[in-house]
Design an enzyme around this catalytic site. Structure first.
Site, short mmCIF file in Angstrom:
data_model
loop_
_atom_site.label_atom_id
_atom_site.label_comp_id
_atom_site.label_asym_id
_atom_site.label_seq_id
_atom_site.Cartn_x
_atom_site.Cartn_y
_atom_site.Cartn_z
N GLY A 177 0.79 -1.24 0.00
CA GLY A 177 0.00 0.00 0.00
C GLY A 177 0.81 1.28 0.00
CG ASN A 213 2.16 3.13 -5.74
OD1 ASN A 213 2.58 4.12 -6.31
ND2 ASN A 213 2.77 1.96 -5.78
CG MET A 219 -1.07 -8.26 -6.93
SD MET A 219 -0.17 -7.50 -8.31
CE MET A 219 0.70 -8.92 -8.95
CB ILE A 228 -7.17 -10.40 -14.42
CG1 ILE A 228 -5.65 -10.47 -14.59
CG2 ILE A 228 -7.86 -10.08 -15.75
CD1 ILE A 228 -5.17 -11.55 -15.52
CG LEU A 229 -10.26 -5.36 -12.33
CD1 LEU A 229 -10.10 -3.85 -12.38
CD2 LEU A 229 -11.19 -5.76 -11.17
CG ASN A 233 -2.79 -0.85 -13.28
OD1 ASN A 233 -2.73 -1.04 -12.05
ND2 ASN A 233 -2.10 -1.58 -14.14
CG HIS A 277 2.70 -2.37 -15.77
ND1 HIS A 277 2.22 -3.59 -15.31
CD2 HIS A 277 3.78 -2.65 -16.56
CE1 HIS A 277 2.98 -4.56 -15.82
NE2 HIS A 277 3.92 -4.02 -16.57
C1 GRF Z 1 3.85 -1.33 -7.35
O1 GRF Z 1 5.20 -1.45 -7.63
C2 GRF Z 1 3.04 -1.38 -8.61
O2 GRF Z 1 3.70 -0.89 -9.73
C3 GRF Z 1 2.81 -2.85 -8.76
O3 GRF Z 1 2.61 -3.31 -7.46
C4 GRF Z 1 3.35 -2.51 -6.56
C5 GRF Z 1 2.46 -2.10 -5.43
O4 GRF Z 1 3.17 -1.60 -4.34
N1 GRF Z 1 1.73 -3.12 -9.66
P1 GRF Z 1 2.44 -0.93 -3.11
O5 GRF Z 1 1.45 -1.95 -2.56
O6 GRF Z 1 1.77 0.31 -3.60
O7 GRF Z 1 3.52 -0.65 -2.12
#
Ligand code: GRF
Length: 213
Positions: free
Chosen positions: A15, A17, A93, A95-96, A110, A112
């Site tokens: 989490g 992000n 994680m 797929i929708l 999203n 990536h």
């Molecule tokens: C991120 O690196 C994102 O690019 C990938 O999963 C990670 C999530 O990290 N899809 P966090 O849970 O936000 O720390």
């Protein structure tokens, strides 16, 4: 009082992000409020972070549902109940289905961890290293039915160092994710970025600040 748009963050992991976006939403520059965090993994770090920030949060464990459709229906009900206008996938994680994507089409983002269109899917950092790439990065994009193929809003580039392994590269890419994802969310809530006819439209004021910002 500023008009604030309600966003939800869907995540499966630590989490970081989510935290970066929630922190940005506390600043006056970003007219948005994180109205809901949904996580599909019990006890994931993102739930603890949301709790600490007093953000309403829900664990909807996909394993408790017979089908992807039923799992998504539960999430859609929660998103509707919370009057969510923008859905932000941050390390989510699962797929929708097209059904879910259509529901929030143009309001579904999203991030990536690669310079899309390079390396859609998993293990992006190792793949960039194995290919001998000199740079990697992260991409924020609108979600469309094809996995990791929606139009890009913003990218950040990270130089690959000779001594890098997937862990060290991931850490530097994540630092950039925490910079570009809140910015992309801000643009979306300000309506300076929109998905129009399948393409990214940008307001003039941010034109110079786009891919590879
Ligand atoms: C991120 O690196 C994102 O690019 C990938 O999963 C990670 C999530 O990290 N899809 P966090 O849970 O936000 O720390």
């Amino acid at each position: 009082m500023r008009a604030s748009r309600r966003i939800a963050i869907l995540a499966s992991g630590s989490g970081s992000n989510m935290e970066a976006i929630a922190a940005a939403c506390e600043q006056p520059e970003t007219p948005a409020e994180v109205g809901l965090v949904i996580c599909n993994v019990p006890n994931a770090g993102v739930l603890k972070r949301a709790e600490k920030r007093k953000i309403p949060n829900l664990c909807i464990d996909h394993r408790q549902f017979e089908s992807r459709g039923e799992f998504e229906q539960k999430m859609l009900e929660a998103l509707h109940a919370a009057a969510i206008e923008l859905v932000v996938l941050a390390g989510f994680m699962r797929i929708l289905t097209d059904h879910f994507i259509e529901e929030y089409y143009g309001s579904l983002l999203n991030i990536h961890p690669s310079l899309l269109p390079k390396y859609p899917g998993l293990n992006t950092h190792q793949r960039a290293l194995d290919a001998g790439d000199r740079e990697s990065g992260a991409t924020v994009h609108f979600v469309t039915p094809e996995l990791d193929a929606g139009p890009s809003i913003l990218q950040a580039t990270v130089a690959i160092r000779p001594e890098d392994d997937a862990t060290s590269l991931a850490a530097r890419v994540q630092e950039q994710e925490h910079r570009i994802y809140p910015l992309a969310v801000r643009w979306c809530v300000e309506k300076k970025v929109e998905l129009r006819d399948g393409q990214v439209w940008k307001d003039e004021s941010i034109m110079s600040n786009g891919i590879n910002a």
